[in-house]
Design an enzyme around this catalytic site. Structure first.
Site, mmCIF file in Angstrom:
data_model
loop_
_atom_site.group_PDB
_atom_site.id
_atom_site.type_symbol
_atom_site.label_atom_id
_atom_site.label_comp_id
_atom_site.label_asym_id
_atom_site.label_seq_id
_atom_site.Cartn_x
_atom_site.Cartn_y
_atom_site.Cartn_z
ATOM 1 N N ASP A 23 72.173 -30.556 59.228
ATOM 2 C CA ASP A 23 72.259 -31.478 58.086
ATOM 3 C C ASP A 23 73.705 -31.962 57.962
ATOM 4 O OD1 ASP A 23 70.649 -31.563 54.923
ATOM 5 O OD2 ASP A 23 72.517 -32.572 55.421
ATOM 6 N N ASP A 121 69.880 -37.955 58.088
ATOM 7 C CA ASP A 121 71.002 -37.075 58.442
ATOM 8 C C ASP A 121 70.569 -35.640 58.661
ATOM 9 O OD1 ASP A 121 70.567 -36.121 55.811
ATOM 10 O OD2 ASP A 121 72.691 -35.622 55.656
ATOM 11 N N GLU A 122 69.285 -35.452 58.956
ATOM 12 C CA GLU A 122 68.786 -34.085 58.949
ATOM 13 C C GLU A 122 67.676 -33.920 59.978
ATOM 14 O OE1 GLU A 122 66.379 -31.625 55.562
ATOM 15 O OE2 GLU A 122 67.132 -33.606 55.094
HETATM 16 P P1 TTP Z 1 71.611 -35.324 51.728
HETATM 17 O O1 TTP Z 1 71.632 -34.618 53.057
HETATM 18 O O2 TTP Z 1 70.742 -34.780 50.652
HETATM 19 O O3 TTP Z 1 73.083 -35.383 51.129
HETATM 20 P P2 TTP Z 1 74.464 -35.591 51.857
HETATM 21 O O4 TTP Z 1 74.356 -35.604 53.347
HETATM 22 O O5 TTP Z 1 75.121 -36.805 51.269
HETATM 23 O O6 TTP Z 1 75.284 -34.328 51.378
HETATM 24 P P3 TTP Z 1 75.112 -32.804 51.825
HETATM 25 O O7 TTP Z 1 73.999 -32.746 52.814
HETATM 26 O O8 TTP Z 1 76.434 -32.416 52.408
HETATM 27 O O9 TTP Z 1 74.804 -32.070 50.554
HETATM 28 O O10 TTP Z 1 71.224 -36.846 51.934
HETATM 29 C C1 TTP Z 1 71.614 -37.594 53.064
HETATM 30 C C2 TTP Z 1 71.926 -39.028 52.691
HETATM 31 O O11 TTP Z 1 70.798 -39.609 52.039
HETATM 32 C C3 TTP Z 1 73.071 -39.169 51.703
HETATM 33 O O12 TTP Z 1 74.334 -39.226 52.339
HETATM 34 C C4 TTP Z 1 72.730 -40.408 50.964
HETATM 35 C C5 TTP Z 1 71.229 -40.498 51.009
HETATM 36 N N1 TTP Z 1 70.653 -40.122 49.696
HETATM 37 C C6 TTP Z 1 70.315 -41.141 48.816
HETATM 38 O O13 TTP Z 1 70.455 -42.319 49.137
HETATM 39 N N2 TTP Z 1 69.798 -40.803 47.597
HETATM 40 C C7 TTP Z 1 69.619 -39.501 47.204
HETATM 41 O O14 TTP Z 1 69.152 -39.239 46.091
HETATM 42 C C8 TTP Z 1 69.974 -38.444 48.137
HETATM 43 C C9 TTP Z 1 69.787 -37.003 47.766
HETATM 44 C C10 TTP Z 1 70.473 -38.819 49.373
HETATM 45 MG MG MG Z 2 73.268 -34.099 54.334
#
Ligand code: TTP
Ligand code: MG
Length: 401
Positions: A23, A121-122
């Site tokens: 992730d 991103d995962e």
């Molecule tokens: P996440 O993996 O949930 O968040 P992140 O990568 O920004 O942070 P981390 O994993 O380090 O906690 O989500 C991935 C991407 O998805 C994030 O960069 C932006 C997008 N996203 C949204 O557009 N809306 C949302 O509500 C969430 C949770 C994520």
């Molecule tokens: Mg993330």
């Protein structure tokens, strides 16, 4: 309380699978900080225009520097502005993040064909079969992390475990730049001290119920007797117990074998702000479209799922003339379906999906393949149906203000 099961952990995890969950850290924000070195180390917020605090819409993500101010995903952008007016606010460059995602998925695919992209991103990677060829999974995971950094200039957090459930918990434990290995012989040691909230399916309400029963950690939960769990949670109790013991045999499913693709979120608090709902639908459409494109799939039928605060659930379908993998087409369709619904109560859950999948190269997926719905999906579905809580996203859509 029951005496804990004496069965050894390796006996409960017989098939020696090795799954990793990757992730990316603060994904959109990290991409911007990479591309604009002057933003590194600064609070960066990606999302709607804050318009000096009057802006509508939400935060998509925030850099770790911005999170220190209490800014987080899905927060109203106006609130984020109040929390940190000097943060750098930037719009979403979705096409750009998608192309970075594709490059990340390409990296993953070089290590194993069993890659399940969960969102931009995962991804889950099944490394079980790669050990002989590439050395230990830990080495491989470190190589992947290094490659992400050297090729993309980005950091990822990785969890390595015998199943998806544990790998996902692990990747989230030491963010950012985390690397957590769950030893198959020490699953209890790993899980038991964690707050019960870390378990898939345990959201705010279940957590509250468990707290009332004096259950705070995963270990506390795993020691509850079957009778007590059944009494309190009905059929879901059994699933909760399995999850609390880290049991999950769901496979890593590359998109090519899927029958439909969908993403959904449950709001932490029921949502009546239409602009937040539309923003969420846009984001869900982007996720679904990304997953389709990364596996060269198109689809014709768009599905919108809505659940209101009274747990009434609707699904609405629309079949397009031409198959698509375009986020704006999907969003345009779900938006129409959403507006037709005329919601008069706050919304608890939104989901966007595509069915009737077609490979971009012309073949059709086997829609009727009798693919056993894996245990964990059923478990999470049951929990969602019963409690309707934030499950998919570790952070969830937090509307806590
Ligand atoms: P996440 O993996 O949930 O968040 P992140 O990568 O920004 O942070 P981390 O994993 O380090 O906690 O989500 C991935 C991407 O998805 C994030 O960069 C932006 C997008 N996203 C949204 O557009 N809306 C949302 O509500 C969430 C949770 C994520
Ligand atoms: Mg993330």
């Amino acid at each position: 309380m029951n005496i804990p099961d004496q069965q050894s952990e390796s006996a409960r995890f017989p098939a020696r699978r090795i799954i990793i969950h990757v992730d990316m850290d603060a994904f959109y924000a990290s991409v911007e900080q990479r591309d604009h070195p002057e933003l590194r180390g600064k609070p960066v917020v990606i999302g709607a225009d804050p318009e000096e605090g009057r802006g509508r819409g939400v935060v998509c993500t925030a850099s770790y520097e911005a999170r220190k101010y209490g800014i987080h995903s899905a927060q109203p952008i106006s609130r984020a502005f109040r929390l940190c007016p000097h943060a750098v606010f930037m719009p979403v460059r979705m096409d750009h993040y998608i192309s970075v995602s594709h490059q990340l998925m390409e990296i993953f695919n070089r290590y194993t064909p069993l890659v399940e992209a969960v969102s931009l991103d995962e991804a889950f990677l099944d490394l079980t079969g790669t050990v002989r060829l590439m050395g230990s999974a830990e080495e491989t995971a470190r190589k992947i992390k290094k490659e992400i950094l050297s090729r993309q200039g980005l950091t990822a957090s990785i969890g390595i475990a015998p199943n998806k459930l544990l790998a996902k918990i692990a990747s989230d434990l030491n963010k950012p730049d985390g690397f957590v290995v769950v030893d198959r012989e020490r699953i209890g040691e790993f899980l038991n001290p964690l707050p019960v909230r870390r378990i898939w399916g345990v959201g705010e309400k279940t957590e509250e119920q468990l707290y009332q029963m004096n259950i705070r950690t995963v270990g506390d939960l795993s020691r509850l007797s079957d009778e007590e769990l059944k009494h309190r949670f009905g059929r879901t109790g059994k699933i909760l117990k399995q999850l609390s013991r880290g049991e999950d045999d769901s496979p890593v499913v590359p998109q090519r074998n899927a029958r439909s693709i969908s993403n959904e979120v449950t709001f932490k608090k029921d949502e009546s702000d239409i602009s937040v709902c539309l923003n969420t639908l846009l984001w869900l459409s982007e996720k679904v479209a990304f997953r389709m494109r990364s596996h060269r799939i198109k689809a014709k039928t768009v599905v919108l799922k809505i659940r209101d605060c009274g747990f009434n659930t609707w699904t609405r379908h629309h079949t397009l003339i031409h198959p698509t993998d375009a986020a704006d087409t999907i969003y345009g369709t779900v938006r129409k379906l959403f507006e037709e619904k005329d919601m008069d109560r706050p919304i608890r859950l939104l989901g966007v999906g595509m069915t009737q999948l077609l490979f971009a190269d012309g073949g059709q997926t086997d829609l009727f393949q009798d693919e056993k719905k894996d245990q964990i999906t059923r478990a999470v579905d049951t929990l969602k149906n019963r409690y309707g809580e934030t499950i998919i996203l570790k952070g969830g859509l937090k509307h806590t203000e």
